[in-house]
Design an enzyme around this catalytic site. Structure first.
Site, PDB file in Angstrom:
ATOM      1  N   ARG A 168       0.753  -1.287   0.033  1.00  0.00           N
ATOM      2  CA  ARG A 168      -0.073   0.011   0.097  1.00  0.00           C
ATOM      3  C   ARG A 168       0.871   1.339   0.095  1.00  0.00           C
ATOM      4  O   ARG A 168       0.438   2.316   0.578  1.00  0.00           O
ATOM      5  CB  ARG A 168      -1.007  -0.075   1.182  1.00  0.00           C
ATOM      6  CG  ARG A 168      -1.945  -1.125   1.471  1.00  0.00           C
ATOM      7  CD  ARG A 168      -2.935  -1.013   0.193  1.00  0.00           C
ATOM      8  NE  ARG A 168      -4.151  -1.701   0.422  1.00  0.00           N
ATOM      9  CZ  ARG A 168      -4.463  -2.949   0.262  1.00  0.00           C
ATOM     10  NH1 ARG A 168      -3.502  -3.702  -0.747  1.00  0.00           N
ATOM     11  NH2 ARG A 168      -5.623  -3.571   0.570  1.00  0.00           N
ATOM     12  N   SER A 240     -11.005  -0.820   3.229  1.00  0.00           N
ATOM     13  CA  SER A 240     -10.221  -0.973   4.361  1.00  0.00           C
ATOM     14  C   SER A 240      -9.754   0.402   4.923  1.00  0.00           C
ATOM     15  O   SER A 240      -9.363   1.029   4.179  1.00  0.00           O
ATOM     16  CB  SER A 240      -8.612  -1.655   4.266  1.00  0.00           C
ATOM     17  OG  SER A 240      -8.996  -3.116   3.579  1.00  0.00           O
ATOM     18  N   GLU A 335      -5.185   3.606   6.270  1.00  0.00           N
ATOM     19  CA  GLU A 335      -4.630   3.463   4.932  1.00  0.00           C
ATOM     20  C   GLU A 335      -5.644   4.594   4.142  1.00  0.00           C
ATOM     21  O   GLU A 335      -5.109   5.175   3.104  1.00  0.00           O
ATOM     22  CB  GLU A 335      -5.519   2.328   4.440  1.00  0.00           C
ATOM     23  CG  GLU A 335      -4.684   2.018   3.087  1.00  0.00           C
ATOM     24  CD  GLU A 335      -5.520   0.974   1.983  1.00  0.00           C
ATOM     25  OE1 GLU A 335      -6.644   0.599   2.454  1.00  0.00           O
ATOM     26  OE2 GLU A 335      -5.434   0.817   0.843  1.00  0.00           O
TER      27      GLU A 335
HETATM   28  N1  EPU Z   1     -10.185 -11.253  10.072  1.00  0.00           N
HETATM   29  C1  EPU Z   1     -11.051 -11.319  11.291  1.00  0.00           C
HETATM   30  N2  EPU Z   1     -12.146 -10.405  11.600  1.00  0.00           N
HETATM   31  C2  EPU Z   1     -12.528  -9.397  10.836  1.00  0.00           C
HETATM   32  C3  EPU Z   1     -11.638  -9.340   9.562  1.00  0.00           C
HETATM   33  C4  EPU Z   1     -10.651 -10.201   9.037  1.00  0.00           C
HETATM   34  O1  EPU Z   1     -10.549 -12.015  12.030  1.00  0.00           O
HETATM   35  O2  EPU Z   1     -13.305  -8.751  11.125  1.00  0.00           O
HETATM   36  C5  EPU Z   1      -9.384 -12.251   9.630  1.00  0.00           C
HETATM   37  C6  EPU Z   1      -9.739 -13.144   8.840  1.00  0.00           C
HETATM   38  O3  EPU Z   1     -10.499 -14.210   9.239  1.00  0.00           O
HETATM   39  C7  EPU Z   1      -8.575 -13.516   8.012  1.00  0.00           C
HETATM   40  C8  EPU Z   1      -7.748 -12.311   8.231  1.00  0.00           C
HETATM   41  O4  EPU Z   1      -8.286 -11.457   9.346  1.00  0.00           O
HETATM   42  O5  EPU Z   1      -7.906 -14.830   8.713  1.00  0.00           O
HETATM   43  C9  EPU Z   1      -7.487 -11.651   6.866  1.00  0.00           C
HETATM   44  O6  EPU Z   1      -8.864 -11.111   6.584  1.00  0.00           O
HETATM   45  P1  EPU Z   1      -9.247 -10.748   4.816  1.00  0.00           P
HETATM   46  O7  EPU Z   1      -8.863 -12.045   4.039  1.00  0.00           O
HETATM   47  O8  EPU Z   1     -10.708 -10.306   4.753  1.00  0.00           O
HETATM   48  O9  EPU Z   1      -8.324  -9.596   4.497  1.00  0.00           O
HETATM   49  P2  EPU Z   1      -7.610  -8.603   5.224  1.00  0.00           P
HETATM   50  O10 EPU Z   1      -6.377  -8.448   5.531  1.00  0.00           O
HETATM   51  O11 EPU Z   1      -8.513  -7.904   6.555  1.00  0.00           O
HETATM   52  C10 EPU Z   1      -6.823  -7.283   2.900  1.00  0.00           C
HETATM   53  C11 EPU Z   1      -7.051  -6.115   2.214  1.00  0.00           C
HETATM   54  C12 EPU Z   1      -8.167  -5.784   1.658  1.00  0.00           C
HETATM   55  C13 EPU Z   1      -8.412  -7.045   0.817  1.00  0.00           C
HETATM   56  C14 EPU Z   1      -8.198  -8.412   1.411  1.00  0.00           C
HETATM   57  C15 EPU Z   1      -8.208  -9.561   0.475  1.00  0.00           C
HETATM   58  C16 EPU Z   1      -5.628  -4.324   3.548  1.00  0.00           C
HETATM   59  C17 EPU Z   1      -5.616  -3.155   4.244  1.00  0.00           C
HETATM   60  N3  EPU Z   1      -6.746  -4.927   3.362  1.00  0.00           N
HETATM   61  O12 EPU Z   1      -7.630  -7.280   4.213  1.00  0.00           O
HETATM   62  O13 EPU Z   1      -8.242  -4.644   0.639  1.00  0.00           O
HETATM   63  O14 EPU Z   1      -9.605  -7.042   0.154  1.00  0.00           O
HETATM   64  O15 EPU Z   1      -6.923  -8.401   2.072  1.00  0.00           O
HETATM   65  O16 EPU Z   1      -6.990  -9.553  -0.040  1.00  0.00           O
HETATM   66  O17 EPU Z   1      -4.407  -4.938   3.142  1.00  0.00           O
HETATM   67  C18 EPU Z   1      -9.061  -2.347   0.666  1.00  0.00           C
HETATM   68  O18 EPU Z   1      -7.711  -2.180   0.671  1.00  0.00           O
HETATM   69  O19 EPU Z   1      -9.888  -1.370   0.611  1.00  0.00           O
HETATM   70  C19 EPU Z   1      -9.258  -3.825   0.933  1.00  0.00           C
HETATM   71  C20 EPU Z   1     -10.446  -4.323   1.228  1.00  0.00           C
END
Ligand code: EPU
Length: 339
Positions: A168, A240, A335
């Site tokens: 990012r 995010s 972010e």
């Molecule tokens: N998780 C939780 N609780 C939550 C959310 C997530 O426990 O409320 C856990 C999930 O179970 C999983 C882990 O956290 O084990 C990762 O969750 P997820 O796959 O949803 O991804 P993220 O790391 O929360 C990032 C990006 C998203 C992108 C997803 C999928 C960032 C800041 N965000 O989210 O990007 O869609 O990965 O690749 O890196 C965005 O930038 O606007 C965005 C949505």
């Protein structure tokens, strides 16, 4: 400006600034340019006042109106500039809607952008934010970026390595922040499908028995995003709100002792911990503070429940950050650009 043609672009006053948080904000002056030359014609105006360049408004939180000039690109067009048996190089206008571009590449049978389907925003911002999802980052397909220096109107090119891409992050968010407008991005797509299915549950979401194609990956990513992320048209949000913190191995092990089930990803400079998980552990998932709330399906996303101000969202953000700090001794950072 070029060819001696004098162009005067219309500058609107007190113009509403679109943002997916649906927060009311106005620009003292607002101009939309449809070519490099139109942008260059604005240089004298740009040098008279503060300037903010916006894209699709999907990564912005306004705390107040903008007392300067807001710029928006309407440079469109997707052109093949080079092609061989394996790949194609495309020049894409900074004002093209990102997901329209992804859809186009998939219609052509090209691969490389499918994991980034349905990310809101525009092509110019993709290269500033290094947008990423489901194991892919846009830096992996960017060859170079064409940008105009706002103070002079000079056109420059930045090769991928010169953009200093990281999670990012890019040079356009740091050393060169506010100094350039991205007019075209050059992406290289592959003619051979190279599926990237290592992230989380994406593999298990693919329908069994169907041939694996970029279109199938796109459809699956879209389904996954729609199941977790609120639609900005229905409920104001900016995706995010926070970045996932990257901590040292030592810090990670300290937290893991108490939380052995904590999800994590090992990355080059440490260990990335999902901020959504941290926020959920603090009990904030789905909780509201006034007209702002933490989304109930993805705690990384803050939402406008209707009529929230930028200050309402910021107060929620600060409260959530404080809760994470107290429970885990970790700092999480927005972010989203706070204006
Ligand atoms: N998780 C939780 N609780 C939550 C959310 C997530 O426990 O409320 C856990 C999930 O179970 C999983 C882990 O956290 O084990 C990762 O969750 P997820 O796959 O949803 O991804 P993220 O790391 O929360 C990032 C990006 C998203 C992108 C997803 C999928 C960032 C800041 N965000 O989210 O990007 O869609 O990965 O690749 O890196 C965005 O930038 O606007 C965005 C949505």
């Amino acid at each position: 400006m070029d060819n001696g043609i004098f162009m005067k672009l219309k500058i609107s006053e007190n113009h509403p600034i679109f943002n997916t948080f649906h927060i009311e904000a106005r620009a003292a002056r607002y101009a939309e340019y449809a070519s490099v030359e139109e942008l260059q014609s604005l240089v004298p105006e740009i040098n008279r006042q503060p300037v903010l360049h916006v894209g699709g408004g999907s990564n912005l939180l306004f705390l107040h109106d903008y007392e300067g000039l807001v710029l928006h690109s309407a440079i469109r067009g997707i052109h093949v500039v080079d092609e061989d048996e394996e790949s194609v190089l495309l020049a894409v206008g900074g004002g093209v809607v990102w997901d329209d571009f992804v859809a186009y590449t998939i219609q052509q049978g090209w691969s490389g952008a499918e994991n980034l389907s349905l990310i809101p925003g525009e092509v110019g911002a993709s290269a500033v934010q290094n947008i990423g999802a489901y194991g892919a980052e846009v830096k992996d397909i960017i060859v170079k970026v064409e940008a105009v220096e706002l103070a002079t109107g000079q056109v420059c090119e930045f090769l991928n390595a010169e953009c200093h891409y990281d999670y990012r992050q890019s040079i356009f968010k740091h050393e060169l922040r506010g100094k350039y407008a991205i007019t075209h991005v050059y992406y290289r797509l592959s003619k051979q499908f190279k599926p990237q299915l290592s992230y989380g549950n994406i593999h298990s979401m693919l329908p069994a028995g169907e041939p694996l194609t970029p279109q199938l990956v796109r459809d699956t990513v879209i389904q996954l995003r729609k199941s977790k992320l609120p639609e900005p048209d229905v409920q104001g949000n900016a995706g995010s709100f926070f970045m996932n913190p990257v901590v040292s191995q030592e810090q990670f092990e300290t937290i893991q002792k108490d939380y052995p089930n904590m999800p994590f990803y090992v990355v080059p400079h440490g260990v990335k911990i999902p901020a959504g998980w941290l926020i959920e552990q603090c009990g904030w998932k789905g909780r509201a503070l006034g007209k702002a709330a933490v989304h109930d399906r993805q705690a990384l996303v803050l939402v406008n429940l209707g009529g929230a101000t930028g200050q309402d969202i910021l107060l929620l953000s600060d409260t959530v950050r404080q809760a994470v700090k107290e429970k885990f001794n970790l700092n999480i950072h927005p972010e989203v650009n706070i204006i």
